[in-house]
Each structure stands twice: as C-alpha cells, then as structure tokens.
Design an enzyme around this catalytic site. Structure first.
Site, PDB file in Angstrom:
ATOM      1  N   THR A 145      -5.921   4.729   6.699  1.00 19.99           N
ATOM      2  CA  THR A 145      -6.117   3.330   6.299  1.00 19.99           C
ATOM      3  C   THR A 145      -6.851   2.629   7.439  1.00 19.99           C
ATOM      4  O   THR A 145      -6.768   3.072   8.599  1.00 19.99           O
ATOM      5  CB  THR A 145      -4.762   2.624   6.036  1.00 19.99           C
ATOM      6  OG1 THR A 145      -3.902   2.829   7.157  1.00 19.99           O
ATOM      7  CG2 THR A 145      -4.099   3.150   4.775  1.00 19.99           C
ATOM      8  N   HIS A 166       0.832  -1.213   0.000  1.00 21.03           N
ATOM      9  CA  HIS A 166       0.000   0.000   0.000  1.00 21.03           C
ATOM     10  C   HIS A 166       0.860   1.254   0.000  1.00 21.03           C
ATOM     11  O   HIS A 166       0.483   2.286  -0.532  1.00 21.03           O
ATOM     12  CB  HIS A 166      -0.934   0.008   1.213  1.00 21.03           C
ATOM     13  CG  HIS A 166      -1.749   1.260   1.322  1.00 21.03           C
ATOM     14  ND1 HIS A 166      -2.776   1.553   0.447  1.00 21.03           N
ATOM     15  CD2 HIS A 166      -1.673   2.305   2.175  1.00 21.03           C
ATOM     16  CE1 HIS A 166      -3.300   2.736   0.769  1.00 21.03           C
ATOM     17  NE2 HIS A 166      -2.637   3.213   1.806  1.00 21.03           N
ATOM     18  N   HIS A 171       6.028   7.237   5.969  1.00 20.86           N
ATOM     19  CA  HIS A 171       5.620   6.611   4.698  1.00 20.86           C
ATOM     20  C   HIS A 171       5.070   7.685   3.781  1.00 20.86           C
ATOM     21  O   HIS A 171       4.962   8.852   4.174  1.00 20.86           O
ATOM     22  CB  HIS A 171       4.585   5.509   4.965  1.00 20.86           C
ATOM     23  CG  HIS A 171       3.307   6.027   5.537  1.00 20.86           C
ATOM     24  ND1 HIS A 171       3.056   6.076   6.884  1.00 20.86           N
ATOM     25  CD2 HIS A 171       2.202   6.570   4.945  1.00 20.86           C
ATOM     26  CE1 HIS A 171       1.861   6.610   7.095  1.00 20.86           C
ATOM     27  NE2 HIS A 171       1.325   6.930   5.940  1.00 20.86           N
TER      28      HIS A 171
END
Ligand SMILES: [Zn+2]
Length: 199
Positions: free
Chosen positions: A151, A39, A64
C-alpha cells in the site's frame, strides 16, 4: 508514489536454493486491538513479540489480512493471506506472509473474528489477546525475496518471508472477512524484474 523495480506482491517461482537460516520467532500474547481501517482488518501489537533475521531483531507491530492473497506461489492464488509486519530499531521492515487455504476453522482467526470491527474506522478490543503464533504454520520453512509495502507509499527494502506451508481457515471465516471489506483488497502482482526468490 508506488514506483520502483522491487515492488510487492509477486508470483513466487524459479526458486534459488540458498539454505536460508531458520527465522527465530519469539511471539508472545499481546495483540489486543483490532481495527478496521477500511482497507484491511488489523491486529496491533504491544512490544514484546519479535523475530530475528540476518542477526537483527525485528519487532512485531501489527498483522493484517488480504483476500484473495496478494502473493502467488508458483502461479497459485490463495483465498486469504496474513501479513505479520515487523520493524527493526533502525526502521527496516520484515513481513512474514502466511497463506490460508479453505479447510478447518483457524483458532487464531476464531479469536480475532469474534471481535470483528464491521465498519470502516471501527476499533475493538479482543476478548483475549492473540499471539501471532496462532497464525503460523507448524512448519516454518519459507521463501525469501526483497520487496515493498503493498500500500502507498509502497516503500521498498522490505524483507519478505513467505511461509511455504499454508494454514487453513473455514469457508465461513474467509467469507466473513471478505464481507466486512466489501471488495477484494489485494494489490495486483508486480513485475519480479531481476530479483531472485530464495528458498
Ligand atoms: Zn499486507
């Protein structure tokens, strides 16, 4: 799984003047593991890097990336956004977001992308550890709002601290990330509802 009125990302606009206290950054070298989880691409941190917000210390766990950006600023999307994810001893979360615009190559990304894990599930070791300082803009003014993880489980109660000043990444650096992910990995904008965005 992802319900609630305080979800992220949002379009940051309608700012409320709040004289926000400066974030006390204490970042060390320490990001050594780089992981492609399918992802996103994420650099994991050993303990030792932290920020102080609201008198509480939040330890940097990982950083990230999303391409294009998840948050927008006054309607503007950016080609890349970094999320620096921190947790307090009590388990509260604080995310520092940094926007990238296309321009000069970014040294932090240069270092990270040189060990880019190209396949989902792949993990590599960076040749030299990455300090999150290398991702931050020189001006640390920020916007603040109350949001969520982007998420699942989209946990709410996350302190979002979005740097006002973007940094640059080269076209090649942005494309390299997008190529590895194969598809955009930004969650769509969520309703702001009654939340103020402070500056
Ligand atoms: Zn993120």
């Amino acid at each position: 799984m992802c319900e609630g009125k305080n979800q992220s990302p949002i379009n940051l606009t309608g700012f409320i003047e709040a004289e926000l206290e400066p974030i006390a950054f204490d970042y060390q070298e320490g990001g050594q593991e780089i992981l492609n989880n399918g992802h996103t691409v994420q650099v994991n941190y050993a303990s030792g890097s932290s920020i102080k917000v609201d008198g509480t210390s939040f330890e940097l766990k990982q950083l990230h990336f999303h391409a294009p950006s998840e948050n927008h600023i006054e309607g503007k999307s950016y080609p890349l956004e970094a999320h620096l994810v921190h947790a307090s001893d009590e388990g509260d979360l604080a995310v520092v977001a940094v926007m990238f615009e296309e321009g000069g190559a970014n040294e932090g990304l240069e270092q990270a992308w040189s060990s880019m894990p190209e396949q989902a599930g792949e993990e590599k070791t960076l040749q030299s550890s990455l300090s999150a300082d290398d991702i931050l803009p020189s001006d640390r003014d920020y916007y603040r709002f109350n949001g969520s993880l982007t998420t699942p489980p989209c946990t709410q109660g996350v302190r979002w601290l979005v740097m006002k000043q973007p940094v640059t990444a080269s076209k090649e650096q942005i494309e390299h990330f997008a190529d590895v992910l194969h598809e955009p990995n930004n969650r769509p904008l969520q309703p702001v509802n009654a939340r103020p965005v402070l500056q």
